[in-house]
Design a protein around this motif. Structure first.
Motif, PDB file in Angstrom:
ATOM      1  N   MET A   9      35.642  35.695  31.271  1.00 17.65           N
ATOM      2  CA  MET A   9      36.011  34.504  32.035  1.00 17.65           C
ATOM      3  C   MET A   9      36.892  34.942  33.204  1.00 17.65           C
ATOM      4  O   MET A   9      37.945  35.543  33.019  1.00 17.65           O
ATOM      5  CB  MET A   9      36.767  33.513  31.152  1.00 17.65           C
ATOM      6  N   MET A  10      36.414  34.651  34.408  1.00 19.28           N
ATOM      7  CA  MET A  10      37.203  34.895  35.605  1.00 19.28           C
ATOM      8  C   MET A  10      37.688  33.554  36.128  1.00 19.28           C
ATOM      9  O   MET A  10      36.909  32.603  36.245  1.00 19.28           O
ATOM     10  CB  MET A  10      36.369  35.596  36.677  1.00 19.28           C
ATOM     11  N   LEU A  11      38.968  33.469  36.425  1.00 15.03           N
ATOM     12  CA  LEU A  11      39.570  32.251  36.951  1.00 15.03           C
ATOM     13  C   LEU A  11      40.222  32.600  38.283  1.00 15.03           C
ATOM     14  O   LEU A  11      40.947  33.582  38.385  1.00 15.03           O
ATOM     15  CB  LEU A  11      40.615  31.715  35.978  1.00 15.03           C
ATOM     16  N   PHE A  35      42.088  36.032  38.195  1.00 20.04           N
ATOM     17  CA  PHE A  35      42.406  36.440  36.827  1.00 20.04           C
ATOM     18  C   PHE A  35      41.131  36.763  36.059  1.00 20.04           C
ATOM     19  O   PHE A  35      40.094  36.127  36.263  1.00 20.04           O
ATOM     20  CB  PHE A  35      43.110  35.316  36.063  1.00 20.04           C
ATOM     21  N   PHE A  36      41.252  37.720  35.134  1.00 17.12           N
ATOM     22  CA  PHE A  36      40.248  37.929  34.101  1.00 17.12           C
ATOM     23  C   PHE A  36      40.960  37.827  32.765  1.00 17.12           C
ATOM     24  O   PHE A  36      42.077  38.339  32.613  1.00 17.12           O
ATOM     25  CB  PHE A  36      39.580  39.297  34.236  1.00 17.12           C
ATOM     26  N   CYS A  53      43.553  41.525  41.452  1.00 18.72           N
ATOM     27  CA  CYS A  53      43.368  40.638  40.296  1.00 18.72           C
ATOM     28  C   CYS A  53      44.324  41.008  39.188  1.00 18.72           C
ATOM     29  O   CYS A  53      44.896  42.109  39.159  1.00 18.72           O
ATOM     30  CB  CYS A  53      41.919  40.656  39.811  1.00 18.72           C
ATOM     31  N   VAL A  54      44.473  40.067  38.274  1.00 16.48           N
ATOM     32  CA  VAL A  54      45.359  40.201  37.122  1.00 16.48           C
ATOM     33  C   VAL A  54      44.517  40.095  35.851  1.00 16.48           C
ATOM     34  O   VAL A  54      43.681  39.200  35.725  1.00 16.48           O
ATOM     35  CB  VAL A  54      46.424  39.081  37.107  1.00 16.48           C
ATOM     36  N   ILE A  55      44.739  41.008  34.921  1.00 17.97           N
ATOM     37  CA  ILE A  55      44.131  40.909  33.595  1.00 17.97           C
ATOM     38  C   ILE A  55      45.148  40.216  32.694  1.00 17.97           C
ATOM     39  O   ILE A  55      46.219  40.768  32.415  1.00 17.97           O
ATOM     40  CB  ILE A  55      43.781  42.290  33.015  1.00 17.97           C
ATOM     41  N   ALA A  56      44.836  38.995  32.281  1.00 15.75           N
ATOM     42  CA  ALA A  56      45.736  38.215  31.424  1.00 15.75           C
ATOM     43  C   ALA A  56      45.316  38.360  29.970  1.00 15.75           C
ATOM     44  O   ALA A  56      44.126  38.436  29.660  1.00 15.75           O
ATOM     45  CB  ALA A  56      45.718  36.742  31.834  1.00 15.75           C
ATOM     46  N   MET A  57      46.285  38.361  29.087  1.00 21.04           N
ATOM     47  CA  MET A  57      45.989  38.561  27.673  1.00 21.04           C
ATOM     48  C   MET A  57      45.486  37.314  26.971  1.00 21.04           C
ATOM     49  O   MET A  57      44.761  37.407  25.988  1.00 21.04           O
ATOM     50  CB  MET A  57      47.237  39.082  26.945  1.00 21.04           C
ATOM     51  N   THR A  62      31.986  32.701  35.217  1.00 20.11           N
ATOM     52  CA  THR A  62      31.639  33.556  34.085  1.00 20.11           C
ATOM     53  C   THR A  62      30.946  34.806  34.599  1.00 20.11           C
ATOM     54  O   THR A  62      29.892  34.715  35.239  1.00 20.11           O
ATOM     55  CB  THR A  62      30.713  32.828  33.099  1.00 20.11           C
ATOM     56  N   VAL A  63      31.531  35.970  34.343  1.00 25.31           N
ATOM     57  CA  VAL A  63      30.916  37.231  34.777  1.00 25.31           C
ATOM     58  C   VAL A  63      30.251  37.897  33.575  1.00 25.31           C
ATOM     59  O   VAL A  63      30.658  37.712  32.435  1.00 25.31           O
ATOM     60  CB  VAL A  63      31.946  38.168  35.431  1.00 25.31           C
TER      61      VAL A  63
END
Length: 207
Positions: free
Chosen positions: A62-64, A71-72, A171-175, A196-197
């Protein structure tokens, strides 16, 4: 409510049929009531998981994004108490790979600059506030650095997101879900998009 939930999935399945038969090229989904869909007897946690399952996509994310941040998510629609158990080296690695390739292919960023958030406050302060960073997240990032030169982390989420907002990272990878959604909506809800990637078609939705 149940019949509305059933209809929601029927519409979605019809759209998937159009994609499969090359009648349409991409899909924009509207919000649905997960409660209504589940009342209709279907196990449904969200569009992202449903579309991936129906299309046979094994690796997806999910990419936002809005006009200021990207974000991913490492974990998506799960209870907060389940997040820790779902975070492991494999899902972090797969999320970073999907982020890197998506930023290059969809946004034409030649060498994406990626920052990975810690899970705990202050990214655990070197283990004082949780073990996940030292045990799982840091070792995976060290491994990823062998392939990706522009990757940092784990960094406390507030600092990582602010740095991305100021332009230091692409981009930021969020947990987890709200680690991304809260700053995204604060900084630009009207321009927010869910992408959605990892699917074999483009799927977006409003936040």
């Amino acid at each position: 409510a149940a019949q509305n939930g059933k209809a929601s999935l029927e519409y979605l399945d019809a759209a998937l049929g159009l994609l499969k038969n090359n009648k349409i090229d991409c899909l924009v989904t509207c919000p649905v009531s997960k409660a209504a869909v589940n009342l209709a007897g279907f196990k449904f946690s969200g569009h992202t998981e449903y579309l991936a399952e129906k299309s046979g996509s094994k690796k997806f994310a999910m990419m936002l994004l809005n006009d200021k941040l990207k974000f991913f998510l490492v974990t998506r629609h799960i209870p907060l108490q389940s997040v820790t158990a779902q975070i492991n080296g494999r899902v972090i690695r797969e999320t970073v790979y999907l982020a890197y390739e998506s930023l290059k292919r969809l946004f034409l960023i030649k060498d994406p600059r990626i920052v990975i958030c810690g899970l705990n406050p202050h990214a655990s302060d070197n283990g004082l506030l949780g073990s996940q960073e030292n045990r799982t997240i840091k070792p995976e990032i060290m491994s990823l650095k062998k392939k990706f030169s522009n990757i940092d982390g784990p960094i406390a989420a507030d600092a990582a997101i602010f740095a991305a907002y100021k332009g230091k990272y692409d981009c930021v990878i969020a947990m987890y879900h709200d680690q991304a959604l809260i700053p995204l909506k604060i900084t630009g809800a009207p321009t927010g998009v869910n992408l959605t990637v990892g699917l074999d078609f483009i799927r977006t939705s409003p936040l």
